[in-house]
Design an enzyme around this catalytic site. Structure first.
Site, mmCIF file in Angstrom:
data_model
loop_
_atom_site.group_PDB
_atom_site.id
_atom_site.type_symbol
_atom_site.label_atom_id
_atom_site.label_comp_id
_atom_site.label_asym_id
_atom_site.label_seq_id
_atom_site.Cartn_x
_atom_site.Cartn_y
_atom_site.Cartn_z
ATOM 1 N N ASP A 288 0.811 -1.217 0.000
ATOM 2 C CA ASP A 288 0.000 0.000 0.000
ATOM 3 C C ASP A 288 0.849 1.274 0.000
ATOM 4 O OD1 ASP A 288 0.994 -0.271 2.499
ATOM 5 O OD2 ASP A 288 -0.914 0.007 3.556
ATOM 6 N N HIS B 99 23.570 -0.390 -18.126
ATOM 7 C CA HIS B 99 22.443 0.070 -17.299
ATOM 8 C C HIS B 99 22.675 -0.228 -15.818
ATOM 9 C CE1 HIS B 99 19.507 0.146 -20.944
ATOM 10 N NE2 HIS B 99 20.247 1.222 -20.866
ATOM 11 N N ASP C 151 26.218 9.003 -14.822
ATOM 12 C CA ASP C 151 25.168 9.388 -15.769
ATOM 13 C C ASP C 151 23.972 9.784 -14.921
ATOM 14 O OD1 ASP C 151 23.242 9.669 -17.707
ATOM 15 O OD2 ASP C 151 23.694 7.789 -18.741
ATOM 16 N N ASP D 87 20.105 15.148 -19.195
ATOM 17 C CA ASP D 87 20.716 13.816 -19.287
ATOM 18 C C ASP D 87 22.209 14.005 -19.547
ATOM 19 O OD1 ASP D 87 21.332 11.175 -19.673
ATOM 20 O OD2 ASP D 87 20.168 10.929 -21.515
ATOM 21 N N HIS E 46 26.339 1.096 -28.206
ATOM 22 C CA HIS E 46 25.046 1.811 -28.175
ATOM 23 C C HIS E 46 24.979 2.957 -29.179
ATOM 24 C CE1 HIS E 46 26.919 5.060 -25.895
ATOM 25 N NE2 HIS E 46 27.400 4.181 -25.026
ATOM 26 N N HIS F 5 19.809 10.474 -28.382
ATOM 27 C CA HIS F 5 18.346 10.330 -28.494
ATOM 28 C C HIS F 5 17.698 11.690 -28.258
ATOM 29 C CE1 HIS F 5 18.514 10.526 -24.099
ATOM 30 N NE2 HIS F 5 19.547 9.710 -24.185
ATOM 31 N N HIS G 251 14.223 10.024 -22.598
ATOM 32 C CA HIS G 251 14.224 9.493 -23.966
ATOM 33 C C HIS G 251 12.902 9.965 -24.575
ATOM 34 C CE1 HIS G 251 16.944 5.994 -22.443
ATOM 35 N NE2 HIS G 251 17.606 7.108 -22.594
ATOM 36 N N GLU H 226 26.329 11.156 -26.916
ATOM 37 C CA GLU H 226 26.916 10.395 -25.815
ATOM 38 C C GLU H 226 27.753 9.188 -26.262
ATOM 39 O OE1 GLU H 226 23.891 8.076 -23.605
ATOM 40 O OE2 GLU H 226 22.385 9.261 -24.660
ATOM 41 N N TYR I 104 33.893 1.005 -23.639
ATOM 42 C CA TYR I 104 33.733 0.147 -22.460
ATOM 43 C C TYR I 104 34.634 -1.068 -22.620
ATOM 44 C CZ TYR I 104 29.661 3.144 -22.696
ATOM 45 O OH TYR I 104 28.852 4.242 -22.813
ATOM 46 N N ARG J 190 31.971 7.277 -20.734
ATOM 47 C CA ARG J 190 30.954 7.895 -21.598
ATOM 48 C C ARG J 190 30.952 9.376 -21.274
ATOM 49 N NH1 ARG J 190 27.110 4.800 -20.734
ATOM 50 N NH2 ARG J 190 25.810 5.810 -19.173
ATOM 51 N N GLU K 42 28.468 12.700 -22.129
ATOM 52 C CA GLU K 42 27.137 12.994 -22.700
ATOM 53 C C GLU K 42 26.737 14.438 -22.437
ATOM 54 O OE1 GLU K 42 23.943 10.730 -20.860
ATOM 55 O OE2 GLU K 42 22.659 11.052 -22.613
HETATM 56 N N1 GLY Z 1 20.645 8.222 -19.004
HETATM 57 C C1 GLY Z 1 20.081 7.495 -20.041
HETATM 58 C C2 GLY Z 1 20.758 7.716 -21.309
HETATM 59 O O1 GLY Z 1 21.842 8.247 -21.345
HETATM 60 O O2 GLY Z 1 20.228 7.453 -22.351
HETATM 61 MN MN MN Z 2 21.188 9.702 -22.852
HETATM 62 MN MN MN Z 3 22.502 9.524 -19.828
#
Ligand code: GLY
Ligand code: MN
Ligand code: MN
Length: 427
Positions: free
Chosen positions: A37, A230, A247, A258, A337, A341, A348, A372, A376, A394, A396
């Site tokens: 709950d 992730h 990130d 982001d 990747h 985006h 996203h 980004e 890796y 990374r 970004e």
């Molecule tokens: N933080 C999610 C991405 O970079 O797409």
């Molecule tokens: Mn991103």
């Molecule tokens: Mn990100």
């Protein structure tokens, strides 16, 4: 802030896109249970918010269009002293009528009766065709007689692709708070701390700067954790001499940021870390420099792959001709990747990447996207020189496409080796 007039303009634009003899409806988000709950904090449905700016649940927005008139009707919860004592204040129909520039405001208790009236004689229904919301399922049942049923969601998503001046301001505000959070992470003494403790420092900065929430679960990944794309457990210790991939971005007034920065635990990059870092950084800077109207995202992707692969050959991570390596997709092991985006109300932003004919949509003024690139290198990858193993990087930023180029909206967040080192706590 987005003005009521802008929300009205968006509703009018949607009404222009649908034919006469149509009824459209979008519902608020349903509250989400966390466990038993307890609930997650309520977050409005992004499409509903885009058309209304209204943050309460149990609400609906109806669009009506006939040959002679168009009409928008907002349904809200009625005032209820007892429920408001427990669940928080409601605006109520009278105040909603004053605030929103809709044609009519009704209470949600009357929705079924009113909606069944609205659909009489209508040929087209626009609704959230694939939604799991219980109200959508009910509407679907009540409207069996309407033969032409459309998904309203792609219409909204297309509108969300181009940001207005007010939206860009909101995104900038969100990024400015996120900038403070990343700088805090750089500045503090990280010795003896865990990833989740650094996460707490970042999210503290979000909240004290009035960003109620993160835009997505923060990734704070030290050393080899960064090679899990992730990674959100954030449970490991921060180890001296290693890098931390952060990130993290806040959501402020329903607009996301982001941002990824990769920083040394002890405030200083090693030579090997620097080599990999500068390869990712130079790739990112080169790709950002390509952004302008009519360029395609796939071109940015290909450029990033080319630059990273060439660089990896130079560093001895991959062996052979870079063109052949790309053809054989060998680079994907280290850069698996996409280049970025759309971003906006959602991190996203679910705006389309292709048009109805499945052709890629080129960049246009007013779009916001992330750039980004990353590399890796798993700690157990014996094919790579030892000094690079266990490093994940990374970088970004959030980029606005302008009339003849682009603006890096997060340009003020420390990024070069020198910038990061000079702001960082050194141990
Ligand atoms: N933080 C999610 C991405 O970079 O797409
Ligand atoms: Mn991103
Ligand atoms: Mn990100």
């Amino acid at each position: 802030m987005i003005k009521e007039r802008e929300y009205k303009k968006r509703r009018e634009l949607l009404l222009k896109k649908i034919p006469n003899s149509s009824v459209g409806v979008i519902f608020s988000a349903e509250p989400a249970t966390r466990s038993h709950d307890t609930h997650h904090p309520y977050r409005q449905d992004s499409n509903f918010y885009y058309f209304s700016g209204f943050k309460e649940d149990n609400a609906a927005l109806v669009f009506l269009k006939s040959k002679d008139e168009t009409k928008t009707v907002l349904f809200v919860q009625k005032k209820d002293k007892t429920l408001e004592l427990w669940m928080g204040e409601r605006l109520g129909a009278r105040e909603a009528k004053k605030r929103f520039l809709v044609d009519e405001v009704c209470v949600i208790d009357d929705f079924e009766k009113k909606f069944k009236g609205f659909i009489k004689g209508k040929k087209n229904l626009y609704f959230e065709l694939n939604s799991k919301k219980s109200s959508v399922k009910k509407v679907s049942k009540w409207t069996k007689d309407i033969k032409i049923r459309h998904d309203i969601v792609p219409l909204v998503q297309k509108m969300r692709l181009i940001k207005s001046a007010a939206e860009i301001e909101m995104i900038k505000e969100s990024i400015d708070i996120t900038a403070k959070a990343h700088h805090r992470a750089m500045k503090i003494d990280k010795r003896g701390k865990y990833e989740y403790q650094l996460q707490a420092e970042i999210e503290h900065e979000f909240k004290v700067n009035a960003a109620y929430s993160d835009a997505y679960t923060s990734i704070v990944a030290c050393a080899n954790s960064a090679n899990t794309l992730h990674y959100i457990k954030n449970e490991k210790p921060l180890v001296e001499g290693e890098l931390i991939l952060i990130d993290a971005g806040c959501e402020h007034n329903y607009y996301a940021s982001d941002i990824t920065r990769t920083i040394p635990v002890n405030g200083k990059f090693s030579e090997a870390q620097k080599e990999l870092y500068n390869l990712v950084l130079n790739t990112q800077l080169r790709v950002i420099a390509m952004i302008k109207p009519f360029v395609k995202r796939s071109h940015l992707q290909e450029s990033a792959e080319k630059l990273l692969t060439k660089g990896m050959v130079e560093l001895g991570i991959l062996k052979g001709n870079y063109k052949k390596l790309i053809k054989e997709k060998k680079h994907k092991k280290y850069y698996p990747h996409g280049i970025g985006h759309w971003m906006g109300i959602d991190v996203h932003d679910p705006a389309p990447y292709k048009d109805v004919k499945e052709r890629e949509i080129p960049l246009q003024k007013g779009m916001v996207l992330t750039i980004e690139p990353g590399l890796y290198i798993d700690k157990n990858d014996k094919s790579v020189p030892k000094k690079y193993r266990g490093i994940g990087i990374r970088i970004e930023d959030d980029i606005l496409v302008t009339k003849d180029g682009c603006e890096n909206l997060s340009h003020h967040i420390a990024k070069t080796v020198d910038e990061v080192e000079s702001i960082s706590f050194q141990s």
